[in-house]
Design an enzyme around this catalytic site. Structure first.
Site, PDB file in Angstrom:
ATOM      1  N   TYR A  46     -67.590 -87.384 114.029  1.00 40.98           N
ATOM      2  CA  TYR A  46     -67.391 -85.945 114.092  1.00 40.98           C
ATOM      3  C   TYR A  46     -67.027 -85.216 115.421  1.00 40.98           C
ATOM      4  O   TYR A  46     -66.246 -84.541 115.233  1.00 40.98           O
ATOM      5  CB  TYR A  46     -68.798 -85.319 113.633  1.00 40.98           C
ATOM      6  CG  TYR A  46     -69.309 -85.643 112.411  1.00 40.98           C
ATOM      7  CD1 TYR A  46     -68.992 -84.621 111.413  1.00 40.98           C
ATOM      8  CD2 TYR A  46     -70.141 -86.500 112.094  1.00 40.98           C
ATOM      9  CE1 TYR A  46     -69.515 -84.942 110.119  1.00 40.98           C
ATOM     10  CE2 TYR A  46     -70.774 -86.823 110.884  1.00 40.98           C
ATOM     11  CZ  TYR A  46     -70.307 -86.068 109.818  1.00 40.98           C
ATOM     12  OH  TYR A  46     -70.651 -86.289 108.515  1.00 40.98           O
ATOM     13  N   CYS A  86     -63.470 -86.949 103.347  1.00 40.85           N
ATOM     14  CA  CYS A  86     -64.680 -86.598 104.194  1.00 40.85           C
ATOM     15  C   CYS A  86     -65.756 -87.910 104.311  1.00 40.85           C
ATOM     16  O   CYS A  86     -66.600 -87.903 105.232  1.00 40.85           O
ATOM     17  CB  CYS A  86     -65.539 -85.295 103.614  1.00 40.85           C
ATOM     18  SG  CYS A  86     -65.758 -85.492 102.100  1.00 40.85           S
ATOM     19  N   HIS A  87     -65.628 -88.781 103.375  1.00 36.78           N
ATOM     20  CA  HIS A  87     -66.348 -89.911 103.365  1.00 36.78           C
ATOM     21  C   HIS A  87     -66.155 -91.037 104.578  1.00 36.78           C
ATOM     22  O   HIS A  87     -66.936 -91.790 105.055  1.00 36.78           O
ATOM     23  CB  HIS A  87     -66.211 -90.876 102.117  1.00 36.78           C
ATOM     24  CG  HIS A  87     -64.816 -91.149 101.578  1.00 36.78           C
ATOM     25  ND1 HIS A  87     -64.033 -90.174 101.231  1.00 36.78           N
ATOM     26  CD2 HIS A  87     -64.302 -92.330 101.816  1.00 36.78           C
ATOM     27  CE1 HIS A  87     -62.904 -90.914 100.814  1.00 36.78           C
ATOM     28  NE2 HIS A  87     -62.980 -92.259 101.442  1.00 36.78           N
TER      29      HIS A  87
END
Length: 156
Positions: A92, A123-124
């Protein structure tokens, strides 16, 4: 709205679009289908074929007709996420730095969590600092399976 569903190694995927020409949404489970929604096995045939190829290890990128909605910071994060290659991950914080705000890891998490095109916008591939699994709207088991398809094993 137009809807189609398919079974996959990570459960049911719901594919939806404002028209039958473009995919606007890919979600896990029933995708919050509204009451009376009509499913049609003919809708989004190319998308379903490409997902099947991905799950078989034969496809690394999706190129069926789709529209990524959103604007501003959220859109910028999702577009940047599209540049994370198959089989690689990003934290992130790294994603926040890539969009020009190193301190926005929490905001990046919110943007990633609102991803309307699950799996397509990968997003994984976003992990917690230190390589931990982090969170995932489709569930952690689904995230582990998607990462395994790509040859990635998170630390927890």
């Amino acid at each position: 709205m137009y809807y189609a569903q398919m079974e996959s190694p990570v459960g049911t995927l719901t594919i939806a679009g404002e028209t039958a020409d473009y995919v606007d949404s890919v979600s896990f489970g029933d995708g919050g289908l509204p009451a009376g929604a009509q499913l049609d096995g003919e809708y989004f045939a190319e998308a379903r074929t490409q997902f099947a190829e991905y799950f078989q290890g034969k496809r690394q990128r999706f190129d069926f007709p789709m529209r990524l909605t959103g604007h501003g910071f959220r859109r910028e994060v999702l577009e940047q996420l599209c540049h994370v290659p198959f089989g690689e991950t990003v934290s992130y914080g790294e994603l926040a730095a890539a969009v020009g705000n190193q301190r926005a890891a929490r905001a990046v998490g919110g943007a990633v969590g609102s991803n309307p095109l699950a799996i397509v916008v990968p997003c994984h591939r976003v992990l917690a600092a230190g390589g931990g699994i982090g969170g995932f709207g489709g569930g952690l088991e689904a995230k582990r399976k998607l990462l395994a398809i790509e040859g990635v094993t998170p630390k927890d």
